[in-house]
Design an enzyme around this catalytic site. Structure first.
Site, mmCIF file in Angstrom:
data_model
loop_
_atom_site.group_PDB
_atom_site.id
_atom_site.type_symbol
_atom_site.label_atom_id
_atom_site.label_comp_id
_atom_site.label_asym_id
_atom_site.label_seq_id
_atom_site.Cartn_x
_atom_site.Cartn_y
_atom_site.Cartn_z
ATOM 1 N N CYS A 147 0.840 -1.200 0.000
ATOM 2 C CA CYS A 147 0.000 0.000 0.000
ATOM 3 C C CYS A 147 0.881 1.259 0.000
ATOM 4 C CB CYS A 147 -0.972 -0.059 1.187
ATOM 5 S SG CYS A 147 -2.381 1.028 0.982
ATOM 6 N N GLU B 231 -1.407 -8.764 4.776
ATOM 7 C CA GLU B 231 -1.219 -8.881 6.233
ATOM 8 C C GLU B 231 -2.540 -8.740 6.985
ATOM 9 O OE1 GLU B 231 -0.912 -6.165 4.581
ATOM 10 O OE2 GLU B 231 -1.015 -4.366 5.831
ATOM 11 N N HIS C 82 -3.648 -5.664 0.888
ATOM 12 C CA HIS C 82 -3.063 -5.902 2.209
ATOM 13 C C HIS C 82 -3.092 -7.371 2.605
ATOM 14 C CE1 HIS C 82 -2.610 -1.758 3.755
ATOM 15 N NE2 HIS C 82 -3.662 -1.461 3.015
#
Ligand SMILES: Nc1ncnc2c1ncn2[C@@H]1O[C@H](COP(=O)(O)OP(=O)(O)O)[C@@H](O)[C@H]1O
Lengths: 572, 233, 80, 80
Positions: free
Chosen positions: B87, B206, B204
């Site tokens: 990002c 994560e 994302h």
């Protein structure tokens, strides 16, 4: 620069009624200086003094074994076990958002986040309850776009997940939209920070962004009814700086961990004035300020302007003097201002110096303690007219019409503009009854919801107040959470009108009764009155923000059903 | 695997990324402050997290890309180190010149936060080798400036060199216009450097690497890193 | 000295913001708008008093930070 | 005809962008930068060929859409 002469008419321009001005003259036994008048106007307006609402707010249930700190501080604090606490509050930014939707809503989010992190909590969730005029109204579209964008821009950049809220449309909000922002944070229960100063001769420290002429007079504006010329007056609106706020958060949490903080208070409306008076008042101390030390963004700012500035992203702190070097280093690291602007004094005095002159010398306690309080006349809301008969229509068509209506259609277009997953603990995302956010590093979680149905409150304020609390309770329960406590944001019209005051009183009675019955105390809140345009009031809108606890995520109840599940209706 | 997460003022996915790296590696990632001039010694992976470094004022990632630590990151990359930018981290890597192209405002002009589907376009990288048969994954995006811009020549070269790591696709794996959340050229969601050891991506992974958060489709990325590092050692 | 730096997208680079403005102007009833491009203007107040030196310095700032020369052009104007 | 509209923040309005740029320029070693303000420039290509009429039209666009006149000022410049 010459200061204007202080007299009754200047006091009136500051929103002070003749009897309020007389009260000041009696208290001081002299005419106040220009700066002093500004200080009184800030302290005594509706926004800061709650002069119309205090009497009724006192009737709300605020206690319970789970309550660590009820109303009166920056935010309420609730015990969630294991030495942890959740800190939360909701606050309105209605008028600023109507004038400049993006910045107004953004700074509303900024303000509520500061309320939470001044208490030592890291914000973990935000919500927003929004009321707009009818879709067809020429202003609605740009207001909606600006407000949603403003909330997103601030919360997303700051890095708090915005996990819930409400959006409604009704013609009663055509000239007066509502933007209520909620924030919740996590802290260790034994490391909550309060605003009461203690110790004499302790340095008073200014933290954060520089002071400009932002919103000078803004607190006064937020409490005055709008007239035709509202759009012409266009007072300076504040611009939010979420990047600075994020740094301020990190710096404050580091500062608190360093043991340097005796007390701390955020600078909201009429920043320096309200924060300094509050710290002194709560600690039974006086405060002396030397404005020459205040970090300014603009040149030649007067004492009056500095005392009334609403520049955002600022805090005031009473510092343990031996920790000055440590504290200063933290603020250097984050490139934020850190300036000693005064100290605590033993006597009951608010002394403000600037350019070698005494600009204000006031009895400090009287600024809040002697603020006027009104028992406004009110009339009970008369029974609503019965609804017209419901037209017969095809159920499938009716369902489609309902689902497609502005007030019931999907809100995904709103929450997709908010980062609702940042921090990677959002277990139940927006779109359910309540959002669920995990307590980082544990199996516990908190549930959040915001609710009210203004047309019920209009038809029957007491029942409407009850209903808002009950709906919040149900939304929390439906996730598997045990409801803990609520914050309220009471949005009403002009309290000087007995019918409006009647709505206010009724809603409070209903909220109080429901909170009592459901064992959900009110631990923080905010009142926004004078939401009227040309004498037309908004619907009574007491937004309820509620928080519940899941002691283990295993208790969570998912909303998505599986094929073959049985469907039951319970209740009546 | 020894990893470090770079923290800029305004980073706000630093903790999430450290958690995901730490969980995969079995040892915590170190956090490195932007004003530091050097990286900790012996690192295998440098990760640049999402957020709004320096408020994303001026241009996303522009100010962060010019901060002291980035000189060390560029050196690390030039020595063949593994660098991951997610990002805002992707925006920073582009501004720092470590990856080609540009990231611009989403075509809708709106911030977008929701789950998207991605196709794993190549397994030939230390970031993607562990995806195996799992070629369509679901992970969130959350950004305002994620439209990947590449001119025709660049897009063709990325394609020819198998440097497109992820594309936005629908649930069936088709790179349709509707599946593209931001207007990226060719639905590109993540790109690799020419030595394949730098990855920038807008989504994302994560955020979906933990079953409690509703999915683990992002986890293989972190496993890939651990395996790639272990292979070399 | 004061300088202005204009940062604009290179021709050929799509400008969604400009496009959105063009569209909005159309809906507001403004006819005949053929194209709209949006850029930035950055005003810099400098201590430097020599115009030539100031201009060179600002050009370096633009090159190093203010513009992303992959997609943007810049132009420096000294105001005085 | 082509017009440029410069949109800048009113004096006194906080400009976080400008402040961040000033700070970044300082860290990059550019000394003597006293202040930075960031604004927008919007370039509009119009079908209208009469300069006076075009200018008046663009001013109306600025008033209605391009500038947020609560916090911003604007200036129209005809380019030709
Ligand atoms: N302004 C908003 N911001 C974020 N989420 C919102 C907002 N408005 C509504 N939502 C979310 O949309 C969903 C539906 O809202 P609503 O119809 O008010 O729900 P309910 O009636 O179940 O309380 C909820 O999950 C709510 O949190």
């Amino acid at each position: 620069m010459t200061e204007p002469a202080v007299n009754q008419s200047l006091a009136a321009d500051h929103g002070l009624k003749p009897d309020e001005y007389q009260r000041i003259l009696n208290l001081l036994e002299r005419t106040p200086t220009f700066t002093e008048l500004g200080i009184f106007s800030a302290m005594w307006n509706e926004h800061c003094s709650y002069k119309s609402s205090k009497k009724w707010l006192r009737t709300l249930p605020t206690k319970g074994p789970q309550v660590i700190c009820g109303p009166g501080e920056n935010a309420g604090v609730i015990d969630i076990g294991d030495g942890q606490a959740v800190v939360f509050k909701m606050e309105s930014h209605n008028h600023p958002s109507y004038i400049e939707p993006h910045q107004g809503a953004a700074t509303g989010v900024g303000g509520i986040l500061r309320d939470v992190f001044t208490m030592g909590a890291r914000p973990i969730a935000a919500m927003n309850a929004l009321s707009f005029g009818e879709i067809e109204h020429p202003k609605t579209r740009s207001l909606v776009a600006g407000v949603v964008e403003g909330i997103g821009s601030y919360g997303n950049c700051f890095g708090v997940p915005t996990v819930g809220g409400e959006v409604r449309f009704h013609p009663a909000y055509n000239g007066n939209c509502l933007v209520n922002a909620f924030a919740a944070g996590l802290a260790d229960a034994d490391k909550i920070f309060y605003s009461a100063a203690s110790g004499v001769g302790m340095p008073v420290v200014y933290l954060g962004a520089k002071t400009g002429r932002d919103g000078v007079g803004g607190a006064t504006m937020a409490s005055a009814e709008f007239g035709e010329d509202a759009e012409e007056k266009r007072p300076t609106v504040q611009v939010g700086d979420p990047f600075t706020e994020k740094r301020l958060l990190e710096a404050c949490l580091e500062l608190m961990a360093s043991g340097a903080v005796i007390s701390i208070q955020d600078m909201g409306a009429a920043g320096l004035t309200c924060s300094a008076v509050e710290m002194g008042d709560k600690g039974n101390l006086g405060i002396e300020l030397d404005l020459d030390a205040v970090p300014c963004r603009e040149q030649a700012m007067s004492a009056y302007e500095m005392m009334l500035s609403e520049s955002q992203e600022r805090m005031l702190m009473v510092l343990k003097p031996e920790k000055e070097a440590v504290a200063r280093a933290i603020f250097d690291k984050w490139d934020l201002d850190f300036a000693i602007v005064g100290h605590t004094i033993p006597e009951d005095r608010f002394l403000v110096k600037h350019d070698g002159e005494i600009k204000a010398d006031l009895p400090l306690k009287a600024l809040s303690g002697e603020a006027p309080e009104y028992d406004r006349p009110w009339v009970e809301t008369s029974a609503a007219r019965p609804l017209a008969p419901v037209p017969e229509m095809d159920p499938a068509e009716a369902l489609a019409a309902l689902m497609g209506s502005p007030n019931l259609c999907s809100r995904a277009w709103v929450w997709q503009q908010y980062d609702h997953m940042v921090m990677a603990d959002t277990v139940v995302r927006p779109g359910s009854d309540a959002a669920v956010v995990r307590v980082h590093g544990t199996q516990k979680a908190l549930a959040f919801t915001a609710d009210v149905t203004p047309r019920y409150c209009k038809a029957n304020p007491v029942e409407g107040g009850k209903q808002a609390v009950a709906e919040a309770f149900r939304n929390l329960s439906a996730t598997g959470a045990r409801p803990l406590a609520v914050t309220d944001n009471l949005n009403f019209g002009n309290p000087e009108k007995p019918e409006i005051m009647g709505q206010f009183v009724g809603c409070i009675k209903g909220i109080g009764a429901a909170c009592e019955a459901l064992d959900m105390p009110v631990v923080s809140g905010n009142v926004s009155l004078y939401n009227e345009t040309n004498g037309e009031a908004i619907l009574p809108t007491p937004s309820i923000g509620a928080v519940g606890l899941l002691t283990s995520l295993d208790e969570a109840i998912p909303m998505a059903p599986c094929a073959g599940d049985a469907l039951l209706m319970i209740g009546h | 695997m020894k990893s470090a997460v770079i923290v800029f003022p305004g980073s706000n996915c630093d903790r999430d990324l450290a958690v995901a790296l730490g969980a995969a590696a079995g040892r915590p990632a170190s956090m490195v402050w932007h004003k530091d001039a050097a990286l900790p010694p012996g690192l295998d992976v440098v990760a640049i997290p999402g957020g709004f470094s320096f408020g994303d004022y001026l241009r996303c990632g522009a100010i962060a890309a010019r901060s002291p630590i980035m000189r060390a990151v560029v050196d690390f990359a030039h020595r063949g180190g593994i660098v991951l930018g997610i990002c805002n981290g992707f925006q920073i890597l582009i501004e720092a010149g470590l990856l080609p192209g540009a990231l611009m405002r989403n075509q809708t002009l709106k911030f977008v936060c929701r789950d998207v589907h991605l196709s794993v376009e190549t397994l030939q990288s230390p970031f993607t080798s562990a995806f195996g048969n799992q070629r369509v994954i679901r992970v969130p995006v959350a950004h305002h400036d994620g439209a990947y811009i590449a001119d025709y020549a660049l897009a063709a070269r990325l394609e020819a060199e198998d440097r497109i790591a992820f594309r936005y696709v629908d649930a069936d794996g088709d790179a349709t216009e509707a599946a593209n959340p931001n207007g990226s050229v060719g639905n590109i969601a993540g790109v690799l450097s020419d030595n394949r050891r730098i990855l920038g991506m807008m989504p994302h992974p994560e955020r979906l690497a933990d079953p409690q958060l509703g999915g683990t489709d992002g986890a293989p990325m972190f496993r890939s890193l651990v395996e790639a590092v272990a292979e070399v050692a | 000295m004061k300088a202005r730096v204009f940062v604009t997208l290179k021709t050929g680079v799509l400008d969604p913001q400009g496009e959105a403005i063009r569209h909005a102007l159309g809906s507001l009833g403004f006819g005949g708008v053929e194209s709209v491009r949006q850029g930035k203007v950055i005003e810099i107040e400098l201590a430097e008093t020599d115009p030539a030196r100031a201009e060179a310095e600002v050009a370096r700032m633009a090159e190093k930070l203010l513009a992303n020369t992959v997609i943007e052009n810049y132009r420096v104007e000294m105001v005085g």
